[in-house]
Design an enzyme around this catalytic site. Structure first.
Site, PDB file in Angstrom:
ATOM      1  N   SER A   1     -12.886  34.988 -24.133  1.00 20.30           N
ATOM      2  CA  SER A   1     -12.161  35.582 -22.792  1.00 20.30           C
ATOM      3  C   SER A   1     -10.888  36.267 -23.292  1.00 20.30           C
ATOM      4  CB  SER A   1     -11.961  35.198 -21.518  1.00 20.30           C
ATOM      5  OG  SER A   1     -11.244  35.766 -20.624  1.00 20.30           O
TER       6      SER A   1
ATOM      7  N   HIS B   1     -15.192  39.172 -23.915  1.00 18.19           N
ATOM      8  CA  HIS B   1     -15.186  38.886 -22.426  1.00 18.19           C
ATOM      9  C   HIS B   1     -14.025  39.460 -21.981  1.00 18.19           C
ATOM     10  CE1 HIS B   1     -16.804  37.194 -18.596  1.00 18.19           C
ATOM     11  NE2 HIS B   1     -15.597  36.832 -18.432  1.00 18.19           N
TER      12      HIS B   1
ATOM     13  N   ASP C   1     -11.821  40.382 -18.725  1.00 14.48           N
ATOM     14  CA  ASP C   1     -11.803  40.016 -17.046  1.00 14.48           C
ATOM     15  C   ASP C   1     -10.896  41.170 -16.246  1.00 14.48           C
ATOM     16  OD1 ASP C   1     -13.007  37.512 -16.799  1.00 14.48           O
ATOM     17  OD2 ASP C   1     -11.690  36.754 -18.352  1.00 14.48           O
TER      18      ASP C   1
ATOM     19  N   MET D   1      -9.337  42.427 -12.949  1.00 12.94           N
ATOM     20  CA  MET D   1      -9.104  41.840 -11.434  1.00 12.94           C
ATOM     21  C   MET D   1      -8.055  42.811 -10.790  1.00 12.94           C
ATOM     22  SD  MET D   1      -7.665  37.985 -12.921  1.00 12.94           S
ATOM     23  CE  MET D   1      -8.633  36.968 -13.883  1.00 12.94           C
TER      24      MET D   1
ATOM     25  N   HIS E   1     -16.379  41.658 -17.017  1.00 10.84           N
ATOM     26  CA  HIS E   1     -16.494  40.895 -15.864  1.00 10.84           C
ATOM     27  C   HIS E   1     -15.671  41.523 -14.627  1.00 10.84           C
ATOM     28  CE1 HIS E   1     -15.783  36.758 -13.870  1.00 10.84           C
ATOM     29  NE2 HIS E   1     -16.456  37.610 -13.022  1.00 10.84           N
TER      30      HIS E   1
ATOM     31  N   MET F   1     -13.926  41.450 -11.479  1.00 13.02           N
ATOM     32  CA  MET F   1     -13.521  40.759  -9.981  1.00 13.02           C
ATOM     33  C   MET F   1     -12.731  41.706  -9.215  1.00 13.02           C
ATOM     34  SD  MET F   1     -12.546  37.435 -12.363  1.00 13.02           S
ATOM     35  CE  MET F   1     -12.465  38.354 -13.929  1.00 13.02           C
TER      36      MET F   1
ATOM     37  N   MET G   1     -19.622  31.166 -12.016  1.00 13.93           N
ATOM     38  CA  MET G   1     -18.378  30.871 -12.228  1.00 13.93           C
ATOM     39  C   MET G   1     -18.204  29.272 -12.047  1.00 13.93           C
ATOM     40  SD  MET G   1     -17.035  33.821 -13.071  1.00 13.93           S
ATOM     41  CE  MET G   1     -15.427  32.815 -12.842  1.00 13.93           C
TER      42      MET G   1
ATOM     43  N   GLY H   1     -10.022  34.185 -10.998  1.00 15.11           N
ATOM     44  CA  GLY H   1      -8.675  34.725 -10.550  1.00 15.11           C
ATOM     45  C   GLY H   1      -7.815  34.441 -11.761  1.00 15.11           C
TER      46      GLY H   1
ATOM     47  N   ASP I   1     -18.656  30.742 -17.008  1.00 16.99           N
ATOM     48  CA  ASP I   1     -17.390  31.208 -17.032  1.00 16.99           C
ATOM     49  C   ASP I   1     -16.267  30.371 -16.352  1.00 16.99           C
ATOM     50  OD1 ASP I   1     -15.272  32.654 -17.547  1.00 16.99           O
ATOM     51  OD2 ASP I   1     -16.089  34.527 -16.615  1.00 16.99           O
TER      52      ASP I   1
HETATM   53  C1  DX5 Z   1     -11.703  33.620 -14.432  1.00 19.51           C
HETATM   54  C2  DX5 Z   1     -12.098  34.572 -15.645  1.00 19.51           C
HETATM   55  C3  DX5 Z   1     -12.532  33.801 -16.964  1.00 19.51           C
HETATM   56  C4  DX5 Z   1     -11.370  33.095 -17.737  1.00 19.51           C
HETATM   57  C5  DX5 Z   1     -11.758  31.813 -18.268  1.00 19.51           C
HETATM   58  O1  DX5 Z   1     -11.353  34.192 -13.361  1.00 19.51           O
HETATM   59  O2  DX5 Z   1     -13.257  35.094 -14.976  1.00 19.51           O
HETATM   60  O3  DX5 Z   1     -13.163  34.781 -17.583  1.00 19.51           O
HETATM   61  O4  DX5 Z   1     -10.727  34.125 -18.478  1.00 19.51           O
HETATM   62  O5  DX5 Z   1     -10.683  31.252 -18.872  1.00 19.51           O
HETATM   63  P1  DX5 Z   1     -10.648  29.896 -19.131  1.00 19.51           P
HETATM   64  O6  DX5 Z   1     -11.719  29.634 -20.189  1.00 19.51           O
HETATM   65  O7  DX5 Z   1      -9.213  29.431 -19.574  1.00 19.51           O
HETATM   66  O8  DX5 Z   1     -10.931  29.066 -17.930  1.00 19.51           O
HETATM   67 ZN    ZN Z   2     -14.651  36.139 -16.739  1.00 19.45          ZN
END
Ligand code: DX5
Ligand code: ZN
Length: 218
Positions: A8, A33, A35, A37, A66, A68, A137, A142, A175
């Site tokens: 990620s 990946h 993310d 948000m 992904h 969110m 998850m 977040g 994740d």
């Molecule tokens: C959290 C994200 C994850 C995050 C994982 O909201 O969806 O993809 O980046 O990070 P780590 O591996 O640090 O938990």
């Molecule tokens: Zn993610």
């Protein structure tokens, strides 16, 4: 089975994104990946479409996006145009999940559905044949760097059973809080894809961590 590894980029150095993307390009990672948000669905804002486009110019790994965000259906085409391989939306953000999943597939992307830690996997029973990827998850979405929630193992096993009793070939992605300690148990429970952010990018040698995860003994 060898797991799919999806580092990620949330845990990368945002002032050196090109450097960190190229590092992943040279690693054994399978996907990258991303993310997204919106500060509404989750209490944080990461980056959006222009940044994804810039990332896509350098990334050689398929993009695992992904979302969110609320009303993800309004942005599917924009992310497809960023070169998305997978687009994953949250079940909790969609009133009409069946429609959204099919919109993703019509755009030529793989359709993923993510579940928050409180959401039972049984809610996917009626849709599992239409989904390419389920993202369980293992932290509340977040933020990177959170602790893995142990209940995830049961959810992975339950989803593995649901898939086995269906016509689905959906991959199970985990994740949040993934590391070399919990990876074997995740894979034994039936996980296919490991997302790891801080465990990869906070390491001295991120590429080595990626191959360690890829070759984790199960
Ligand atoms: C959290 C994200 C994850 C995050 C994982 O909201 O969806 O993809 O980046 O990070 P780590 O591996 O640090 O938990
Ligand atoms: Zn993610």
């Amino acid at each position: 089975m060898t797991p799919i590894i999806a580092p990620s980029l949330l845990a990368a150095d945002f002032a050196n994104l090109q450097r960190d993307i190229e590092l992943i390009n040279r690693s054994d990672a399978d996907w990258l990946h991303l993310d997204i948000m919106d500060g509404q669905f989750v209490p944080n804002i990461s980056f959006g479409i222009p940044v994804c486009k810039a990332i896509a110019r350098h990334a050689q790994k398929p993009l695992d996006i992904h979302l969110m965000i609320n009303t993800p259906e309004a942005y599917l085409e924009a992310f497809q145009q960023c070169g998305a391989y997978n687009i994953t939306v949250h079940l909790e953000a969609c009133n009409h999940l069946h429609r959204v999943v099919h919109q993703i597939k019509e755009l030529g992307c793989n359709a993923g559905v993510a579940l928050n830690p409180h959401t039972p996997v049984s809610l996917l029973k009626d849709l599992i044949n239409d989904i390419d990827l389920v993202c369980i998850m293992s932290v509340n979405p977040g933020f990177g760097g959170q602790k893995f929630i142990n209940k995830t193992y049961d959810k992975v096993q339950e989803l593995r059973d649901i898939i086995a009793n269906s016509e689905s070939n959906a991959l199970i992605e985990i994740d949040g809080g993934v590391n070399l300690k919990n990876a074997p148990a995740i894979l034994n429970a039936g996980g296919d894809v490991l997302v790891a952010g801080s465990f990869v990018f906070n390491a001295q040698d991120p590429a080595q961590i990626v191959s360690d995860l890829k070759n984790v003994p199960v």
